[in-house]
Design an enzyme around this catalytic site. Structure first.
Site, PDB file in Angstrom:
ATOM      1  N   ASP A  58     -36.376  61.215 -55.800  1.00  0.00           N
ATOM      2  CA  ASP A  58     -36.318  62.392 -54.946  1.00  0.00           C
ATOM      3  C   ASP A  58     -36.052  63.611 -55.823  1.00  0.00           C
ATOM      4  O   ASP A  58     -35.142  63.582 -56.662  1.00  0.00           O
ATOM      5  CB  ASP A  58     -35.176  62.217 -53.934  1.00  0.00           C
ATOM      6  CG  ASP A  58     -35.565  62.673 -52.545  1.00  0.00           C
ATOM      7  OD1 ASP A  58     -35.979  63.835 -52.419  1.00  0.00           O
ATOM      8  OD2 ASP A  58     -35.453  61.871 -51.604  1.00  0.00           O
ATOM      9  N   ASP A  89     -38.270  67.384 -52.053  1.00  0.00           N
ATOM     10  CA  ASP A  89     -37.518  67.858 -50.901  1.00  0.00           C
ATOM     11  C   ASP A  89     -37.865  69.310 -50.557  1.00  0.00           C
ATOM     12  O   ASP A  89     -37.868  70.177 -51.445  1.00  0.00           O
ATOM     13  CB  ASP A  89     -36.028  67.753 -51.258  1.00  0.00           C
ATOM     14  CG  ASP A  89     -35.128  67.884 -50.055  1.00  0.00           C
ATOM     15  OD1 ASP A  89     -35.247  67.066 -49.140  1.00  0.00           O
ATOM     16  OD2 ASP A  89     -34.297  68.826 -50.034  1.00  0.00           O
ATOM     17  N   GLU A 119     -42.311  67.312 -49.287  1.00  0.00           N
ATOM     18  CA  GLU A 119     -41.791  67.402 -47.920  1.00  0.00           C
ATOM     19  C   GLU A 119     -41.940  68.845 -47.461  1.00  0.00           C
ATOM     20  O   GLU A 119     -41.391  69.758 -48.079  1.00  0.00           O
ATOM     21  CB  GLU A 119     -40.320  66.980 -47.869  1.00  0.00           C
ATOM     22  CG  GLU A 119     -39.844  66.841 -46.438  1.00  0.00           C
ATOM     23  CD  GLU A 119     -38.363  67.112 -46.240  1.00  0.00           C
ATOM     24  OE1 GLU A 119     -37.795  66.581 -45.282  1.00  0.00           O
ATOM     25  OE2 GLU A 119     -37.766  67.881 -47.028  1.00  0.00           O
ATOM     26  N   HIS A 167     -35.017  58.719 -43.494  1.00  0.00           N
ATOM     27  CA  HIS A 167     -33.556  58.839 -43.405  1.00  0.00           C
ATOM     28  C   HIS A 167     -33.099  60.011 -42.540  1.00  0.00           C
ATOM     29  O   HIS A 167     -31.905  60.176 -42.320  1.00  0.00           O
ATOM     30  CB  HIS A 167     -32.991  58.980 -44.822  1.00  0.00           C
ATOM     31  CG  HIS A 167     -33.468  60.248 -45.477  1.00  0.00           C
ATOM     32  ND1 HIS A 167     -34.800  60.441 -45.836  1.00  0.00           N
ATOM     33  CD2 HIS A 167     -32.828  61.390 -45.799  1.00  0.00           C
ATOM     34  CE1 HIS A 167     -34.937  61.647 -46.347  1.00  0.00           C
ATOM     35  NE2 HIS A 167     -33.751  62.255 -46.337  1.00  0.00           N
ATOM     36  N   ASP A 168     -34.020  60.868 -42.098  1.00  0.00           N
ATOM     37  CA  ASP A 168     -33.667  62.016 -41.249  1.00  0.00           C
ATOM     38  C   ASP A 168     -34.061  61.801 -39.787  1.00  0.00           C
ATOM     39  O   ASP A 168     -33.772  62.647 -38.946  1.00  0.00           O
ATOM     40  CB  ASP A 168     -34.411  63.282 -41.708  1.00  0.00           C
ATOM     41  CG  ASP A 168     -33.952  63.780 -43.074  1.00  0.00           C
ATOM     42  OD1 ASP A 168     -32.792  63.518 -43.450  1.00  0.00           O
ATOM     43  OD2 ASP A 168     -34.765  64.446 -43.740  1.00  0.00           O
TER      44      ASP A 168
HETATM   45  O1  ISL Z   1     -33.340  66.415 -40.817  1.00  0.00           O
HETATM   46  C1  ISL Z   1     -33.838  67.325 -40.233  1.00  0.00           C
HETATM   47  C2  ISL Z   1     -33.799  67.329 -38.786  1.00  0.00           C
HETATM   48  O2  ISL Z   1     -33.039  66.275 -38.306  1.00  0.00           O
HETATM   49  C3  ISL Z   1     -34.515  68.410 -40.930  1.00  0.00           C
HETATM   50  O3  ISL Z   1     -34.131  69.648 -40.501  1.00  0.00           O
HETATM   51  C4  ISL Z   1     -34.274  68.264 -42.410  1.00  0.00           C
HETATM   52  O4  ISL Z   1     -33.131  68.929 -42.764  1.00  0.00           O
HETATM   53  C5  ISL Z   1     -35.448  68.800 -43.141  1.00  0.00           C
HETATM   54  O5  ISL Z   1     -36.498  67.941 -42.821  1.00  0.00           O
HETATM   55  C6  ISL Z   1     -35.238  68.770 -44.630  1.00  0.00           C
HETATM   56  O6  ISL Z   1     -34.842  67.507 -45.057  1.00  0.00           O
HETATM   57  C7  ISL Z   1     -34.594  67.294 -46.408  1.00  0.00           C
HETATM   58  O7  ISL Z   1     -33.756  68.268 -46.994  1.00  0.00           O
HETATM   59  C8  ISL Z   1     -32.420  68.330 -46.506  1.00  0.00           C
HETATM   60  C9  ISL Z   1     -31.747  66.949 -46.444  1.00  0.00           C
HETATM   61  O8  ISL Z   1     -30.565  67.050 -45.686  1.00  0.00           O
HETATM   62  C10 ISL Z   1     -32.652  65.912 -45.819  1.00  0.00           C
HETATM   63  O9  ISL Z   1     -32.039  64.645 -45.845  1.00  0.00           O
HETATM   64  C11 ISL Z   1     -33.932  65.946 -46.587  1.00  0.00           C
HETATM   65  O10 ISL Z   1     -34.816  64.924 -46.187  1.00  0.00           O
HETATM   66  C12 ISL Z   1     -31.669  69.244 -47.436  1.00  0.00           C
HETATM   67  O11 ISL Z   1     -31.842  68.820 -48.755  1.00  0.00           O
END
Ligand code: ISL
Ligand code: CA
Length: 569
Positions: free
Chosen positions: A99, A202, A259, A335-336
């Site tokens: 990542d 990310d 992402e 994971h989100d």
């Molecule tokens: O998780 C979300 C909604 O539930 C999104 O708003 C998420 O924060 C967004 O997709 C970005 O995600 C990524 O960056 C974030 C991190 O918290 C997430 O785990 C990651 O996948 C900040 O680094």
């Protein structure tokens, strides 16, 4: 469509290290735990492992707050452990992508600590981050953080604010500073020298902030503007990614996936273009109801539930737009996101396995690179045992709760807790369910996040013992992808008349040799449909044991294969 890149035939397995396997009895997953489970991942048949962040981090946001990009979080192990993981994985024919979290760092990163030290022009590191003077004694603009509250935090010592689109411990890096870019590209090349196989990037669409940092539109009764649309696809984002491509990516036989939230098809094509000048593919969020989520930050629950038509429209749009012009990634969860079977399928005992297999087949016959999130291959569900806010650990969840309940935007916490049981990111982060031992075989100490009590029934051991399990269904799908070129290169087409169907998603994939016909019932209703299946067709895979032809049972999925030139019956 040219399908010559190794990642166009690959299937990726996403490992959230904190929740995968604990090897040293502290209740937290770690790198040696992943090494112990490589055989399991290999058995599934995937080609690539994507590791969520394992770098040194205060772990405010699941490791997405990195304090040293070239070191390993001691909780997860050592660099020697990582090297061993990489070489063992490679020896087994598994690639590893890491990542890359470079929109922001941790506030504990050396760069930010040096940045904080002084606002004087001789401080080279001040400009590594986004600092602004107050405006009328307030924040420089109206942006809210994606994790609740303002996107700016005031620094008493210098009298300036710094920007953080996420938590205040995640200051945004200033990509307009060439030194920042240089440092990041060097770091990436350092990982390349170790032999990793690529990066998942990310929120890469947020790295170029708009000139002048203009206010963002306010929606609902929020007091903050939502920076998402204003910051996404900023003015120099493609310049910076092309520079990264030039200085790093083009030098390695990698796969890269960006992402990118809130992306249109045309925006996306610029990042994942076929000429390889930027990234290989993106994660976009349309089909996972990303927009349904964002309202929650304002304390409004849109009541969005996945509707087949929305999901199908979105999938058709992306499949069609990228056909021959780029590459996409395919996923139901990560994971989100909530657990796929809970959100898109049906976790009731009679439907859980059927709907998990239906979702699997529906996704794995599309064009793109499929991603399987750990536990998805077992049909793991959201955690209904989350009944109190004290059981949650995720910063987004806790901040949202604080903002809505503790600040009394909602009259009862029940509404919020109901919402979180469906949407909280912790649903996906509960420990991997290996067997029926205590804590699901994840750890012999209390896990950092509660195990889902349903591990007694839903676990890897039970799946491996059952030839009809979801696990073996995924294994078969992955094998088919490796064997049948049409899954990679075939043209996607929705069946005529399927556009408005409230129950069935039916599409074909066709190349000059082979056609696949995928018929999936997204509901628990039994439906009658006549799809005029050619006589020469053979069933390739299904989730029931027989074919009732025009009768399509709850969550039934069946895939026919026939020669493209075969005559219709
Ligand atoms: O998780 C979300 C909604 O539930 C999104 O708003 C998420 O924060 C967004 O997709 C970005 O995600 C990524 O960056 C974030 C991190 O918290 C997430 O785990 C990651 O996948 C900040 O680094
Ligand atoms: Ca551990």
């Amino acid at each position: 469509m040219q399908t010559e890149k190794w990642w166009q035939k690959a299937v990726v397995y996403q490992v959230y290290p904190k929740s995968f396997q604990d090897s040293n009895h502290d209740g937290i997953g770690d790198i040696r735990g992943i090494i112990q489970r490589l055989d399991y991942i290999k058995q599934l048949g995937v080609d690539v492992i994507w590791l969520n962040p394992i770098y040194k981090s205060p772990d405010i946001d699941g490791g997405y707050d990195i304090s040293d990009y070239q070191d390993i979080n001691p909780t997860f192990g050592s660099m020697a452990d990582f090297d061993e993981l990489l070489s063992k994985a490679h020896a087994m024919g598994l690639k590893i992508i890491m990542d890359l979290v470079v929109n922001h760092s941790s506030s504990q990163h050396d760069w930010f600590q040096k940045s904080l030290a002084s606002a004087e022009p001789d401080n080279d590191y001040r400009d590594y981050y986004v600092w602004r003077d107050p405006v009328d004694g307030h924040e420089p603009n109206n942006w809210g953080s994606f994790f609740s509250g303002p996107a700016w935090t005031y620094d008493e010592q210098s009298g300036q604010y710094y920007l953080h689109l996420f938590a205040k411990e995640q200051p945004d890096l200033n990509w307009d500073n060439p030194k920042v870019r240089h440092s990041i590209f060097n770091m990436m090349n350092w990982w390349a020298a170790k032999g990793i196989d690529g990066f998942r990037m990310d929120v890469i669409s947020l790295i170029s902030k708009p000139d002048g940092l203009p206010d963002a539109p306010i929606t609902g009764d929020s007091i903050f503007g939502n920076p998402g649309p204003v910051v996404s696809n900023g003015p120099r984002v493609h310049q910076y990614i092309r520079e990264m491509n030039n200085k790093v990516l083009s030098k390695h036989d990698w796969m890269t996936v960006g992402e990118t939230t809130g992306m249109s098809v045309n925006d996306a094509k610029k990042y994942a273009n076929i000429d390889g000048s930027e990234l290989d593919m993106l994660f976009q969020f349309e089909h996972v109801g990303y927009d349904g989520d964002t309202n929650a930050a304002q304390g409004h629950f849109s009541g969005y539930t996945p509707k087949l038509k929305d999901i199908r429209d979105s999938i058709v749009k992306w499949q069609t737009a990228f056909d021959g012009t780029g590459w996409t990634s395919l996923y139901w969860s990560n994971h989100d996101q909530p657990r796929a079977v809970s959100w898109f399928g049906n976790k009731a005992p009679e439907y859980r396995e059927l709907s998990a297999k239906m979702l699997a087949a529906l996704l794995h016959f599309l064009q793109g690179t499929p991603y399987i999130y750990q536990g998805e291959e077992l049909g793991m569900t959201n955690n209904d045992a989350f009944q109190s806010i004290t059981q949650y650990r995720d910063v987004e969840t806790l901040n949202l709760y604080r903002q809505t309940v503790e600040q009394k935007k909602l009259t009862s916490s029940k509404e919020m807790l109901d919402y979180l049981r469906i949407h909280s990111r912790d649903n996906a982060r509960t420990p991997m369910q290996w067997d029926t031992c205590s804590n699901a075989g994840f750890s012999d100490s209390t896990p950092w996040l509660e195990t889902n009590p349903n591990y007694q029934a839903i676990n890897a051991k039970a799946a491996l013992d059952n030839p009809d399990s979801i696990f073996y269904f995924y294994q078969k799908l992955i094998k088919l992808r490796h064997q049948l070129p049409v899954i990679t290169d075939g043209t996607f087409k929705l069946l005529p008349d399927n556009e408005q169907d409230d129950h069935i998603f039916a599409y074909t994939r066709t190349n000059s040799e082979t056609t696949l016909l995928i018929i999936a019932n997204f509901t628990s209703d039994t439906i009658t449909r006549n799809y005029d299946v050619p006589k020469a067709a053979q069933l390739l895979i299904q989730n029931y044991t027989d074919d009732q032809e025009t009768t399509i049972r709850p969550y039934e999925v069946k895939v026919y294969q026939y020669p493209t030139k075969s005559l219709k019956k």
